[in-house]
Design a protein around this motif. Structure first.
Motif, short mmCIF file in Angstrom:
data_model
loop_
_atom_site.label_atom_id
_atom_site.label_comp_id
_atom_site.label_asym_id
_atom_site.label_seq_id
_atom_site.Cartn_x
_atom_site.Cartn_y
_atom_site.Cartn_z
N ARG A 99 0.78 2.31 -11.51
CA ARG A 99 0.41 1.01 -11.37
C ARG A 99 -0.60 0.82 -9.80
O ARG A 99 -0.15 1.38 -8.99
CB ARG A 99 1.36 -0.23 -11.45
CG ARG A 99 2.24 -0.17 -12.54
CD ARG A 99 3.21 -1.16 -12.63
NE ARG A 99 4.23 -0.87 -13.82
CZ ARG A 99 5.04 -1.95 -14.47
NH1 ARG A 99 5.30 -3.02 -13.80
NH2 ARG A 99 5.62 -1.45 -15.31
N THR A 100 -1.40 -0.12 -9.96
CA THR A 100 -2.23 -0.11 -8.59
C THR A 100 -2.78 -1.57 -8.54
O THR A 100 -2.99 -2.19 -9.58
CB THR A 100 -3.32 1.01 -8.77
OG1 THR A 100 -4.23 0.99 -7.50
CG2 THR A 100 -4.37 0.62 -9.80
N THR A 101 -3.16 -2.08 -7.19
CA THR A 101 -3.96 -3.05 -7.14
C THR A 101 -5.33 -2.81 -7.04
O THR A 101 -5.67 -1.41 -6.89
CB THR A 101 -3.51 -3.84 -5.94
OG1 THR A 101 -4.00 -2.91 -4.49
CG2 THR A 101 -1.84 -4.01 -5.50
N VAL A 102 -6.21 -3.29 -6.79
CA VAL A 102 -7.79 -3.18 -6.96
C VAL A 102 -8.59 -4.26 -6.32
O VAL A 102 -8.18 -5.48 -6.65
CB VAL A 102 -8.31 -2.72 -8.07
CG1 VAL A 102 -8.32 -3.91 -9.21
CG2 VAL A 102 -9.56 -2.11 -7.99
N VAL A 103 -9.36 -4.44 -5.41
CA VAL A 103 -10.48 -5.25 -5.11
C VAL A 103 -11.84 -4.26 -5.26
O VAL A 103 -11.88 -3.10 -4.58
CB VAL A 103 -10.18 -5.65 -3.55
CG1 VAL A 103 -9.85 -4.43 -2.49
CG2 VAL A 103 -11.23 -6.65 -3.32
N HIS A 116 -10.59 -9.10 -7.71
CA HIS A 116 -9.32 -8.46 -7.10
C HIS A 116 -8.46 -8.63 -8.12
O HIS A 116 -8.16 -9.76 -8.98
CB HIS A 116 -9.12 -8.85 -5.76
CG HIS A 116 -8.41 -9.96 -5.63
ND1 HIS A 116 -8.75 -11.22 -5.84
CD2 HIS A 116 -6.98 -10.48 -5.23
CE1 HIS A 116 -8.18 -12.29 -5.59
NE2 HIS A 116 -6.91 -11.81 -5.44
N CYS A 117 -7.24 -7.61 -8.30
CA CYS A 117 -6.04 -7.94 -8.86
C CYS A 117 -5.03 -7.12 -7.99
O CYS A 117 -4.85 -6.01 -7.64
CB CYS A 117 -6.08 -7.09 -10.32
SG CYS A 117 -4.62 -7.08 -11.17
N GLY A 118 -4.16 -8.27 -7.53
CA GLY A 118 -2.86 -7.42 -6.86
C GLY A 118 -3.14 -8.07 -5.27
O GLY A 118 -3.67 -9.30 -5.12
N VAL A 163 6.24 -8.58 -3.50
CA VAL A 163 6.50 -8.90 -4.82
C VAL A 163 5.23 -9.50 -5.46
O VAL A 163 4.76 -10.34 -5.13
CB VAL A 163 7.75 -9.67 -5.34
CG1 VAL A 163 7.72 -9.88 -6.58
CG2 VAL A 163 9.09 -9.07 -4.51
N LEU A 164 4.34 -8.70 -6.33
CA LEU A 164 3.32 -9.22 -6.89
C LEU A 164 3.54 -9.60 -8.29
O LEU A 164 4.57 -9.06 -9.05
CB LEU A 164 2.12 -7.86 -7.00
CG LEU A 164 1.87 -7.44 -5.67
CD1 LEU A 164 0.72 -6.35 -5.89
CD2 LEU A 164 1.35 -8.41 -4.57
N PHE A 165 2.68 -10.60 -8.63
CA PHE A 165 2.82 -10.95 -10.11
C PHE A 165 1.90 -10.37 -10.97
O PHE A 165 1.92 -10.87 -12.35
CB PHE A 165 2.91 -12.44 -10.04
CG PHE A 165 1.98 -13.28 -9.58
CD1 PHE A 165 0.88 -13.52 -10.19
CD2 PHE A 165 2.25 -13.92 -8.50
CE1 PHE A 165 -0.26 -14.28 -9.99
CE2 PHE A 165 0.98 -14.58 -8.07
CZ PHE A 165 -0.21 -14.75 -8.49
#
Length: 307
Positions: A99-103, A116-118, A163-165
């Protein structure tokens, strides 16, 4: 287009660096992106890598030499990264999905668009003012936003900022926020950074440093300040900054002019960063097409509801 770009990534106190960043451009469009692989799940570095590779591959396919619809591109490309991570986990029999965040930010036609996500962030600074900042997909940020409207959560009860949703690679469909177009002014600066930076430094400090120095000085200074502030257990700290319409002779600051590029010319640091000890499968075209269909169907449903 004319722009200057500068990027730095440091491992901090972690065993390895799971952040990834990079940019690619044609004559008329530029894509700048950053991803932060999530701890607690397998292969966070690979998750970030796959997300950026997905963005770069679709940008190369769609920017001929400009994007027909930058917002749609950002939605499609981010979702393609999500589906690619699910495919990656399934093909390797992983119990859990990386899993990862991204912008990501697109600069095109003197305008900025971003998604963006995260909790990896985008800051847009004009002069000495913070014009825009992404809002994290975290329970802490949600709590603070709700508290401004009503006393929903008792004062003093803080949620864990980590904590990310939503994120890429999660079992549920990711939430992707987009913005733009926002007209860029010469000298405007866009900063993408991982939470290793903004969790250690207030927005006011980040804005002040970005506004008061060249990006080639500001980015490493912010990274070093974040590492010092967080101490020995610092998270990975990664930042990429872009100055719009910078002087063409600013080669010392990573100046780029695309004026002389042909229609089909594509340059990328993202694909170059994919080369390493771990081989990544080529993007699954069926997964990408499925992502695009999902976005198009959602847009059509939304259009019908507004009528």
């Amino acid at each position: 287009m004319r722009f200057a770009v500068y990027q730095v990534s440091r491992r901090g106190g972690r065993e390895k660096n799971e952040d990834r960043m990079g940019y690619c451009y044609t004559r008329d469009a530029g894509l700048f992106a950053l991803a932060d692989g999530m701890g607690g799940h397998p292969e966070g570095d690979m998750a970030a890598q796959v997300a950026l590779q997905s963005l770069a591959a679709i940008f190369q396919r769609e920017a001929k030499p400009s994007l027909a619809d930058p917002i749609r591109f950002l939605n499609e490309a981010v979702m393609a990264g999500h589906h690619q991570l699910l495919h990656y986990a399934t093909s390797r029999g992983l119990v859990d999905t990386p899993r990862t965040t991204v912008v990501a930010c697109v600069l095109q036609g003197a305008a900025a668009y971003w998604a963006h996500c995260g909790d990896s962030r985008l800051y847009l600074v004009r002069g000495d003012k913070l014009i825009a900042r992404t809002r994290d997909h975290s329970y802490t940020e949600l709590q603070e936003t709700m508290a401004k409207v009503a006393q929903v959560v008792p004062a003093g009860e803080k949620l864990n900022r980590n904590v990310l949703f939503t994120c890429l690679g999660s079992p549920g469909k990711p939430m992707v926020d987009t913005a733009g177009p926002l007209l860029m002014h010469p000298g405007d600066r866009v900063l993408l950074c991982s939470d290793g930076m903004w969790s250690a430094l207030p927005d006011a400090v980040i804005t002040s440093v970005i506004a008061s120095r060249s990006i080639s000085d500001a980015v490493p200074e912010l990274v070093e300040q974040a590492l010092r502030q967080a101490g020995p257990k610092s998270d990975n700290v990664t930042a990429l900054a872009v100055e719009w319409e910078s002087a063409e002779d600013s080669t010392a600051s990573g100046g780029v002019s695309t004026k002389s590029l042909g229609d089909e010319v594509f340059a990328s640091t993202i694909q170059a960063s994919m080369l390493g000890d771990t081989e990544v499968d080529e993007l699954d075209e069926a997964e990408i097409e499925r992502s695009i269909r999902e976005i198009n169907e959602a847009i059509q449903r939304s259009s019908h509801k507004r009528r």
